[in-house]
Design an enzyme around this catalytic site. Structure first.
Site, PDB file in Angstrom:
ATOM      1  N   LYS A  13       0.816  -1.217   0.000  1.00 57.03           N
ATOM      2  CA  LYS A  13       0.000   0.000   0.000  1.00 57.03           C
ATOM      3  C   LYS A  13       0.850   1.268   0.000  1.00 57.03           C
ATOM      4  O   LYS A  13       0.451   2.272  -0.559  1.00 57.03           O
ATOM      5  CB  LYS A  13      -1.023   0.005   1.129  1.00 57.03           C
ATOM      6  CG  LYS A  13      -0.450  -0.064   2.519  1.00 57.03           C
ATOM      7  CD  LYS A  13      -1.592  -0.139   3.521  1.00 57.03           C
ATOM      8  CE  LYS A  13      -1.103  -0.079   4.954  1.00 57.03           C
ATOM      9  NZ  LYS A  13       0.077  -0.913   5.263  1.00 57.03           N
ATOM     10  N   ARG A  88      -5.516   3.146  11.812  1.00 55.64           N
ATOM     11  CA  ARG A  88      -5.180   1.741  11.984  1.00 55.64           C
ATOM     12  C   ARG A  88      -6.046   1.092  13.050  1.00 55.64           C
ATOM     13  O   ARG A  88      -5.919  -0.094  13.292  1.00 55.64           O
ATOM     14  CB  ARG A  88      -3.726   1.639  12.403  1.00 55.64           C
ATOM     15  CG  ARG A  88      -2.827   1.001  11.333  1.00 55.64           C
ATOM     16  CD  ARG A  88      -1.517   0.768  12.006  1.00 55.64           C
ATOM     17  NE  ARG A  88      -0.540   0.028  11.308  1.00 55.64           N
ATOM     18  CZ  ARG A  88       0.375   0.513  10.495  1.00 55.64           C
ATOM     19  NH1 ARG A  88       0.335   1.756  10.127  1.00 55.64           N
ATOM     20  NH2 ARG A  88       1.320  -0.272  10.019  1.00 55.64           N
ATOM     21  N   ARG A 127      12.187  -7.486   2.037  1.00 53.93           N
ATOM     22  CA  ARG A 127      12.130  -6.037   2.122  1.00 53.93           C
ATOM     23  C   ARG A 127      13.439  -5.472   2.695  1.00 53.93           C
ATOM     24  O   ARG A 127      14.002  -6.023   3.635  1.00 53.93           O
ATOM     25  CB  ARG A 127      10.963  -5.667   3.041  1.00 53.93           C
ATOM     26  CG  ARG A 127      10.467  -4.281   2.787  1.00 53.93           C
ATOM     27  CD  ARG A 127       8.975  -4.287   2.814  1.00 53.93           C
ATOM     28  NE  ARG A 127       8.535  -3.690   4.069  1.00 53.93           N
ATOM     29  CZ  ARG A 127       7.391  -3.030   4.181  1.00 53.93           C
ATOM     30  NH1 ARG A 127       6.583  -2.919   3.151  1.00 53.93           N
ATOM     31  NH2 ARG A 127       7.069  -2.510   5.326  1.00 53.93           N
ATOM     32  N   ARG A 160      14.785  -3.591   8.287  1.00 49.41           N
ATOM     33  CA  ARG A 160      14.277  -2.793   9.405  1.00 49.41           C
ATOM     34  C   ARG A 160      13.912  -3.707  10.570  1.00 49.41           C
ATOM     35  O   ARG A 160      13.425  -4.806  10.353  1.00 49.41           O
ATOM     36  CB  ARG A 160      12.997  -2.071   8.956  1.00 49.41           C
ATOM     37  CG  ARG A 160      13.212  -0.625   8.644  1.00 49.41           C
ATOM     38  CD  ARG A 160      12.061   0.028   7.930  1.00 49.41           C
ATOM     39  NE  ARG A 160      10.733  -0.447   8.303  1.00 49.41           N
ATOM     40  CZ  ARG A 160       9.626  -0.120   7.628  1.00 49.41           C
ATOM     41  NH1 ARG A 160       9.700   0.658   6.570  1.00 49.41           N
ATOM     42  NH2 ARG A 160       8.461  -0.573   8.002  1.00 49.41           N
ATOM     43  N   ARG A 171       2.972  -8.192  13.733  1.00 49.13           N
ATOM     44  CA  ARG A 171       2.289  -7.102  13.015  1.00 49.13           C
ATOM     45  C   ARG A 171       1.061  -7.619  12.286  1.00 49.13           C
ATOM     46  O   ARG A 171       0.046  -6.939  12.201  1.00 49.13           O
ATOM     47  CB  ARG A 171       3.253  -6.433  12.025  1.00 49.13           C
ATOM     48  CG  ARG A 171       4.340  -5.633  12.726  1.00 49.13           C
ATOM     49  CD  ARG A 171       5.380  -5.162  11.760  1.00 49.13           C
ATOM     50  NE  ARG A 171       4.901  -4.094  10.894  1.00 49.13           N
ATOM     51  CZ  ARG A 171       5.528  -3.698   9.795  1.00 49.13           C
ATOM     52  NH1 ARG A 171       6.656  -4.281   9.431  1.00 49.13           N
ATOM     53  NH2 ARG A 171       5.047  -2.733   9.069  1.00 49.13           N
TER      54      ARG A 171
HETATM   55  P1  AMP Z   1       4.145   1.239   8.765  1.00 45.46           P
HETATM   56  O1  AMP Z   1       5.366   1.790   8.133  1.00 45.46           O
HETATM   57  O2  AMP Z   1       2.881   1.949   8.346  1.00 45.46           O
HETATM   58  O3  AMP Z   1       4.009  -0.249   8.617  1.00 45.46           O
HETATM   59  O4  AMP Z   1       4.283   1.530  10.340  1.00 45.46           O
HETATM   60  C1  AMP Z   1       5.338   0.998  11.107  1.00 45.46           C
HETATM   61  C2  AMP Z   1       4.961   0.968  12.582  1.00 45.46           C
HETATM   62  O5  AMP Z   1       4.656   2.305  13.034  1.00 45.46           O
HETATM   63  C3  AMP Z   1       3.708   0.159  12.915  1.00 45.46           C
HETATM   64  O6  AMP Z   1       3.982  -1.215  13.065  1.00 45.46           O
HETATM   65  C4  AMP Z   1       3.267   0.826  14.217  1.00 45.46           C
HETATM   66  O7  AMP Z   1       4.075   0.400  15.308  1.00 45.46           O
HETATM   67  C5  AMP Z   1       3.584   2.282  13.972  1.00 45.46           C
HETATM   68  N1  AMP Z   1       2.415   2.989  13.371  1.00 45.46           N
HETATM   69  C6  AMP Z   1       2.334   3.559  12.140  1.00 45.46           C
HETATM   70  N2  AMP Z   1       1.138   4.104  11.929  1.00 45.46           N
HETATM   71  C7  AMP Z   1       0.408   3.880  13.049  1.00 45.46           C
HETATM   72  C8  AMP Z   1      -0.920   4.175  13.464  1.00 45.46           C
HETATM   73  N3  AMP Z   1      -1.771   4.827  12.644  1.00 45.46           N
HETATM   74  N4  AMP Z   1      -1.313   3.780  14.689  1.00 45.46           N
HETATM   75  C9  AMP Z   1      -0.475   3.145  15.525  1.00 45.46           C
HETATM   76  N5  AMP Z   1       0.774   2.801  15.212  1.00 45.46           N
HETATM   77  C10 AMP Z   1       1.232   3.165  13.984  1.00 45.46           C
END
Ligand code: AMP
Length: 214
Positions: A13, A88, A127, A160, A171
């Site tokens: 996404k 989320r 990744r 990462r 996750r």
């Molecule tokens: P992402 O890059 O979107 O997969 O985000 C990486 C990590 O950031 C996630 O696994 C969460 O720990 C945190 N995170 C990002 N966006 C949110 C959100 N809207 N609510 C809570 N945690 C978030």
């Protein structure tokens, strides 16, 4: 145009959000990217967020909501945005709705990029991220020109912490428990659309553009 991208971590996404932002000339807002930038810059918010991120857990709603509300105030948001990784949770979606309703606005579409769990685990293992600028790649689907080096800044590529296999499984669980309910939430509002995320990324993009052109 205000678009929300939904989908499991690793569904692609973020890639689609970037392509859409370029096509429609609206900002791509990724809460994950904002947190990572804060971690890199050693801010207090970054330190708080990192504790949760490294375990594959969600950062508490209030931290995320304040952050995103602040981001919406920026001038580049006046024609809309593509949200990637926010909301989320249901409380985040409700906070977003409340803020939009207050100014007479609403979300146009929530797009779910559908990818089965089996494919996700497989994809995440390939990744890589740049230590310098944070750009993300995939060793098979989106490789760099020179192996192990970022195309943009020539930084080294790493896995990462939150892309490590044990964290990915966490996750995914968190996604099913806390984020998947948003599909029903936005279906109820009549703005939910689904695309098959297992096909070539250009085809995924074409399907999304077709939906937005409705
Ligand atoms: P992402 O890059 O979107 O997969 O985000 C990486 C990590 O950031 C996630 O696994 C969460 O720990 C945190 N995170 C990002 N966006 C949110 C959100 N809207 N609510 C809570 N945690 C978030």
């Amino acid at each position: 145009m205000k678009i929300i991208m939904l989908g499991a971590p690793g569904a692609g996404k973020g890639t689609q959000a970037k392509m859409l932002a370029a096509k429609y000339d609206i900002p791509h807002i990724s809460t994950g990217d904002i947190f990572r930038a804060n971690i890199k810059n050693g801010t207090e918010l970054g330190a708080k967020a990192k504790e949760y991120m490294d375990k594959g857990l969600l950062v508490p709603d209030e931290l995320v909501v304040d952050l995103i509300m602040d981001r919406f105030k920026a001038d580049d948001c006046k024609n809309g945005y593509i949200l990637d990784g926010f909301p989320r949770t249901i409380p985040q979606a409700e906070a977003l709705d409340k803020a939009l309703t207050a100014v007479g606005e609403s979300i146009d579409y929530a797009i779910n990029v559908e990818v089965p769990d089996e494919n996700i685990v497989n994809r995440m293992s390939g990744r890589r991220a740049c230590v310098g600028c944070g750009a993300t790649y995939h060793i098979k689907y989106s490789p760099t020109k020179v192996e192990g080096k970022c195309d943009t800044c020539n930084g080294d590529l790493i896995i990462r912490d939150d892309d490590k296999p044990e964290t990915v499984l966490n996750r995914l669980n968190v996604y099913h428990e806390q984020t998947q309910p948003l599909i029903d939430y936005y279906s109820g509002k009549g703005v939910m659309r689904e695309v098959d995320g297992t096909v070539d990324m250009q085809l995924v993009f074409d399907s999304i553009v077709a939906i937005l052109g409705e």
